[in-house]
Motif scaffolding. Structure first.
Motif, PDB file in Angstrom:
ATOM      1  N   PHE A 120       0.828  -1.207   0.000  1.00  0.00           N
ATOM      2  CA  PHE A 120       0.000   0.000   0.000  1.00  0.00           C
ATOM      3  C   PHE A 120       0.864   1.261   0.000  1.00  0.00           C
ATOM      4  N   SER A 121       2.167   1.108  -0.231  1.00  0.00           N
ATOM      5  CA  SER A 121       3.059   2.258  -0.278  1.00  0.00           C
ATOM      6  C   SER A 121       2.949   2.943  -1.631  1.00  0.00           C
ATOM      7  N   ALA A 122       3.603   4.089  -1.754  1.00  0.00           N
ATOM      8  CA  ALA A 122       3.490   4.876  -2.990  1.00  0.00           C
ATOM      9  C   ALA A 122       3.991   4.109  -4.208  1.00  0.00           C
ATOM     10  N   GLU A 123       5.067   3.339  -4.044  1.00  0.00           N
ATOM     11  CA  GLU A 123       5.608   2.595  -5.185  1.00  0.00           C
ATOM     12  C   GLU A 123       5.197   1.126  -5.173  1.00  0.00           C
ATOM     13  N   GLY A 124       5.199   0.523  -4.007  1.00  0.00           N
ATOM     14  CA  GLY A 124       4.840  -0.900  -3.938  1.00  0.00           C
ATOM     15  C   GLY A 124       3.355  -1.126  -3.820  1.00  0.00           C
ATOM     16  N   CYS A 125       2.587  -0.501  -4.677  1.00  0.00           N
ATOM     17  CA  CYS A 125       1.160  -0.261  -4.462  1.00  0.00           C
ATOM     18  C   CYS A 125       0.219  -1.302  -5.072  1.00  0.00           C
ATOM     19  N   TRP A 126       0.690  -2.522  -5.293  1.00  0.00           N
ATOM     20  CA  TRP A 126      -0.190  -3.511  -5.929  1.00  0.00           C
ATOM     21  C   TRP A 126      -1.372  -3.887  -5.041  1.00  0.00           C
ATOM     22  N   GLY A 127      -1.190  -3.850  -3.731  1.00  0.00           N
ATOM     23  CA  GLY A 127      -2.310  -4.116  -2.828  1.00  0.00           C
ATOM     24  C   GLY A 127      -3.349  -3.007  -2.874  1.00  0.00           C
TER      25      GLY A 127
END
Length: 241
Positions: A25-32
């Motif tokens: 859910f982070s700005a870059e790791g946002c696949w969730g």
């Protein structure tokens, strides 16, 4: 205010793994977050990601996270591990997991989830992504650590992950092979290991068709659209939906 309403159960998409899940859910790791956007008003996205964890750690933890009640509400379960397990045993024994132990640990977690009530066909194994050694080595150096990852070794763990999925009949996402088909795959990784936004979009593009199918039987929305609410009987519109 008196509460006479029946509690609405929300189906769950359960994401389980290491930092690649923790950061989903982070700005870059946002696949969730992309999954949550697609499934808004239909499902809860439950994120259980643990930075640095490997299969032996997660195998011990899963029973404390997934009880029968949660399992009964779970319409999709992702298991996304291997990036840490593939660390070199000599250079990083804390995170290293031998390949056969990794394979068996995945099987054990799948079997546990099924014993709690998660259906086999709703479990999705995700391979570790390809990693880019020069960038990861620099990141480790910058943080006072020793780089202990090798992309070819990571590939053997990805292969084992796919073999477990085939053997036990679960769904699978092979992001490792997808990345390796591109000469400039490092664009998907911000530090050689964790996703850029493009990397997250790539994983989402592979995962979403599976999750979309697994959630296709669910209502289009939980609770009515605003313009379908009878303002003369708001309670009836909302509680008898």
């Amino acid at each position: 205010m008196e509460n006479t309403a029946k509690i609405q159960k929300w189906p769950k998409v359960f994401l389980f793994g290491d930092s690649l899940t923790q950061q989903s859910f982070s700005a870059e790791g946002c696949w969730g977050a992309m999954l949550a956007d697609q499934l808004a008003r239909r499902c809860d996205i439950v994120t259980r990601g643990f930075s640095g964890y490997n299969v032996p750690f997660c195998k011990v933890m899963l029973p404390s996270l997934l009880d029968k009640q949660t399992a009964s509400e779970t319409v999709a379960l992702t298991i996304f591990l291997g990036a840490n397990d593939s660390n070199d045993k000599t250079l990083n024994p804390q995170q290293h997991c031998p390949l056969e132990e990794y394979r068996q640990g995945l099987k054990d977690m799948i079997e546990f989830a099924m014993s709690q009530g998660v259906r086999r066909e709703t479990i999705i194994l995700i391979t570790p992504p390809a990693m880019y050694e020069p960038d990861w080595a620099q990141d480790c150096k910058d943080n006072g650590k020793i780089s202990a990852l090798d992309n070819k070794v990571t590939g053997t763990y990805a292969k084992a992950c796919l073999e477990v999925a085939e053997e036990l009949g679960t769904k699978k996402v092979d992001i490792y092979s997808k990345m390796m088909k591109e000469a400039d795959y490092k664009k998907y990784l911000r530090d050689g290991l964790h996703f850029t936004e493009k990397g997250s979009q790539l994983l989402f593009s592979l995962l979403w068709p599976i999750v979309e199918d697994l959630t296709s039987h669910l209502p289009e929305l939980l609770f009515p659209r605003w313009d379908a609410i009878n303002t003369a009987d708001v309670r009836g519109s909302l509680l008898n939906f």
